[in-house]
Design a protein around this motif. Sequence first.
Motif, PDB file in Angstrom:
ATOM      1  N   ARG A 220     -38.809 -43.768  -2.828  1.00  0.00           N
ATOM      2  CA  ARG A 220     -40.475 -43.080  -3.125  1.00  0.00           C
ATOM      3  C   ARG A 220     -40.695 -42.138  -2.075  1.00  0.00           C
ATOM      4  O   ARG A 220     -42.003 -41.789  -1.760  1.00  0.00           O
ATOM      5  CB  ARG A 220     -41.291 -44.088  -3.406  1.00  0.00           C
TER       6      ARG A 220
ATOM      7  N   GLU B 216     -35.084 -49.138  -1.590  1.00  0.00           N
ATOM      8  CA  GLU B 216     -36.309 -48.663  -1.475  1.00  0.00           C
ATOM      9  C   GLU B 216     -36.901 -48.513  -0.499  1.00  0.00           C
ATOM     10  O   GLU B 216     -37.602 -48.178   0.821  1.00  0.00           O
ATOM     11  CB  GLU B 216     -37.418 -49.164  -2.686  1.00  0.00           C
ATOM     12  N   GLU B 217     -35.810 -48.485   1.239  1.00  0.00           N
ATOM     13  CA  GLU B 217     -36.456 -48.520   2.148  1.00  0.00           C
ATOM     14  C   GLU B 217     -35.652 -47.014   3.443  1.00  0.00           C
ATOM     15  O   GLU B 217     -34.403 -47.124   2.517  1.00  0.00           O
ATOM     16  CB  GLU B 217     -35.581 -49.402   3.647  1.00  0.00           C
TER      17      GLU B 217
ATOM     18  N   GLN C  65     -45.718 -40.257   0.889  1.00  0.00           N
ATOM     19  CA  GLN C  65     -45.243 -41.100  -1.089  1.00  0.00           C
ATOM     20  C   GLN C  65     -45.141 -39.872  -2.231  1.00  0.00           C
ATOM     21  O   GLN C  65     -46.574 -39.521  -2.088  1.00  0.00           O
ATOM     22  CB  GLN C  65     -46.566 -41.572  -0.186  1.00  0.00           C
TER      23      GLN C  65
ATOM     24  N   SER D 166     -41.396 -48.705   3.380  1.00  0.00           N
ATOM     25  CA  SER D 166     -40.491 -49.347   1.816  1.00  0.00           C
ATOM     26  C   SER D 166     -42.259 -49.329   0.994  1.00  0.00           C
ATOM     27  O   SER D 166     -42.856 -49.759   1.524  1.00  0.00           O
ATOM     28  CB  SER D 166     -39.912 -50.796   2.213  1.00  0.00           C
ATOM     29  N   ASP D 167     -41.810 -49.403  -0.160  1.00  0.00           N
ATOM     30  CA  ASP D 167     -42.262 -49.322  -1.458  1.00  0.00           C
ATOM     31  C   ASP D 167     -43.831 -48.741  -0.622  1.00  0.00           C
ATOM     32  O   ASP D 167     -43.407 -47.352  -0.584  1.00  0.00           O
ATOM     33  CB  ASP D 167     -42.895 -50.570  -1.881  1.00  0.00           C
ATOM     34  N   ARG D 168     -44.412 -49.236  -0.565  1.00  0.00           N
ATOM     35  CA  ARG D 168     -45.691 -48.693  -0.081  1.00  0.00           C
ATOM     36  C   ARG D 168     -46.453 -48.437   1.159  1.00  0.00           C
ATOM     37  O   ARG D 168     -48.316 -48.204   1.183  1.00  0.00           O
ATOM     38  CB  ARG D 168     -47.157 -48.910  -1.412  1.00  0.00           C
TER      39      ARG D 168
END
Length: 224
Positions: A77, A94-95, A109, A130-132
């Motif tokens: 992402r 996803e990290e 992002q 990570s993620d958001r």
Amino acid sequence: PDLPLGRDPIQEARFETTVGGRKSVSLPDGSRVELNTRTAIKAVLSAGSRKVWIERGEAFFDVETDAGREFVVVAGRRSVTVVGTKFSVRRSGEELVVAVLEGRVRVDQTASGASDRSATLIPGDVAVASDRTMLVTSGTVDAVQAQLAWRGGMLVFGDTTLAEAAEQFNRYNRKQLVIANDGAAGTRIGGSFQARNVEAFARLLRDAYGLKVEVGEKEIVVRA
């Protein structure tokens, strides 16, 4: 191997390494990429863009300056954008961990809905995303160099828990370190070690730290 040059203005190649492997590749623009253990990347270069996708693993980038073409690394992402610099990107699911050695990079992002879409890093900075969420810590270039010791086949620990050290060793070896209890997991480790010599590290844990070590065919169990 170098990325093949041809008549097609779009040049594409994929590189990968196995567990414990390392590989250095050159791109047509003069940039170099060093792949760490169990890493896979895809590079696509054209007259107007330079882009690398990290499918898994970790890579160090020494990017040739080209004011007309940004160099973009995409990992899940997030994307990392530079013109010319030296930095590493590690992807685990996803990290994403980005460490800057020289120059500046921008971490963005790529998915919508996040409030922290962008951060600019300078030498010594490390971003963990990570993620958001994304956390940026400011350190020293020497600390980043220690993180990049894998380029010479080494792991460098400074007051690191054995649990964390074992996680790093397990990235490079098929024989896995298993930390069997909390007493062993919290042991603090410091020093430089050969990444692929996990049995020598286990002997050190037994001889210098007094831990119990059981060496099997596929794993090494360590307990206090």
